[in-house]
Structures are given as structure tokens and as C-alpha cells.
Motif scaffolding. Structure first.
Motif: not given
Length: 216
Positions: A69-88
Motif C-alpha cells: 500500500t506504500a506509494s513507493y518502496v525503496i530497496l536498499c541493496l548491499a553492494d559487496t562488489t564496491a570493494w573490488e580492487q578496480p572500483k575501490f
């Protein structure tokens, strides 16, 4: 901001009133700008308005009706790929870190949790995401929009509703290494006259000065 913190509480009954997209964008921007250790920003948010998807998310959350019934639902995703060396490394370079400093980080398990394995990396990622979630709920409160954080749902952490969770991952095109940690329901309070009393432990029960147990 203490006013918003004091007055904010979880709301689960929403009016059938659409939240303007500009307000949703402002709430998401608050999450994007939240504090992040070493600026790794290991999060991703999906704003869900589609009713079919909200119905599936409701089922994933064990039938919590305010999800659908919410107008919006925000999904909060934990992105472990952010720690990969090229990105980090790219983030560290943008911060002005030298090659020597970057290599020191990548060889220190306290600073670089991937050296401790997937579980430790996920724990640090979840920790980071909680900051963004807090910022988004407070921005919603500032905008006069009610919210509720939902953590009781099927995912890798709860190991429940597995088949539906996999189906949702496919529907939402969530990549490997990115996990649905929690979600935030957003809507306009259907019963604003009902004021929630915030029950919290007394100040001196949770705050000390200098040493544990010494009253502030």
C-alpha cells in the motif's frame, strides 16, 4: 534535525496519495550523500512504484501489508562488489590517495575487509548501508512523508522465502554480489492524529562519559 529525529516513527497506514517524483529523488539523494567509510559507498537503491513488484515484495516480507500500500518502496541493496580492487582503487584515486597509500590499504585487513573473506565483507557493507537508510528516513520526515524500515524479509541473511527471493532478483536484474538487505516503505500518513510515543531507554542507560557506566 533533533525535531525530526524525535517526531519520526514507523508508519504503516498510508493514504492513496502519490509522492511526487522530485521528493523521491530528494530522499534518494540523502541516501547517496550519507557518510561512507573511505568513501566506498557500497550501496544501491531501487525505487519501486510498480504494484505487481510491490505485491511480490509484500509476500517476500511475510505479508506486511504496508509494503503493497506504500506509494513507493525503496530497496536498499548491499553492494559487496564496491570493494573490488578496480572500483575501490578508482574511488581512492579520486580522493587523492597515492599508489603507496592505496597499496597499504589493500594489504590491511582492517581497512580492506575482502582480505577476511565474503562474510566479513558483507558485514562491513551492511554496516555502511545503515547510514544511508537513516538519512533517507530523516529526509522523508522533513518532507512530511512517513516511512517504515523493513528487515524481516527473505534474503541471504534470513535464508527464508528463497524461491521468491530468487525470482525477485531475476525480475529486478540484481547482479551477483549485490544483496537485498532491507527496504523502506514511503507514503503519506493515513492517521496523523495518532501520535506515536517513542519508547527508548533512559539517556544514562545508554550514554557514559570517559568509561562505561560513568554518568554523563
Amino acid at each position: 534535525m533533533i525535531k525530526e529525529i524525535t517526531e519520526r516513527s514507523s508508519k504503516r497506514l498510508y493514504l492513496k496519495k502519490e509522492i511526487p517524483q522530485k521528493d523521491i529523488e530528494t530522499i534518494l539523494e540523502a541516501g547517496r550523500l550519507a557518510p561512507s567509510w573511505m568513501n566506498v559507498q557500497p550501496w544501491h537503491f531501487i525505487a519501486i512504484k510498480n504494484q505487481e513488484t510491490k505485491d511480490m515484495l509484500c509476500e517476500l516480507a511475510f505479508g506486511q501489508k504496508h509494503v503493497k500500500t506504500a506509494s513507493y518502496v525503496i530497496l536498499c541493496l548491499a553492494d559487496t562488489t564496491a570493494w573490488e580492487q578496480p572500483k575501490f582503487k578508482k574511488i581512492l584515486q579520486e580522493k587523492g590517495s597515492s599508489e603507496e597509500q592505496i597499496n597499504a590499504i589493500f594489504n590491511n585487513s582492517t581497512l580492506y575487509p575482502k582480505l577476511k573473506g565474503e562474510e566479513r565483507t558483507l558485514l562491513r557493507t551492511v554496516e555502511q548501508c545503515t547510514y544511508a537508510m537513516a538519512y533517507m528516513t530523516l529526509e522523508a520526515q522533513e518532507l512530511g512523508i512517513s516511512s517504515c524500515i523493513i528487515g524481516a524479509l527473505g534474503n541471504e541473511l534470513t535464508e527464508s522465502n528463497h524461491e521468491l527471493y530468487i525470482k525477485l532478483r531475476e525480475k529486478l536484474n540484481i547482479p551477483n554480489g549485490v544483496y537485498l538487505m532491507s527496504m523502506i516503505t514511503l507514503g503519506y500518513d493515513a492517521k496523523p492524529e495518532l501520535k506515536t510515543i517513542k519508547h527508548r531507554k533512559p539517556f544514562n542507560d545508554v550514554v557514559s562519559t570517559e568509561v562505561f557506566g560513568e554518568k554523563f
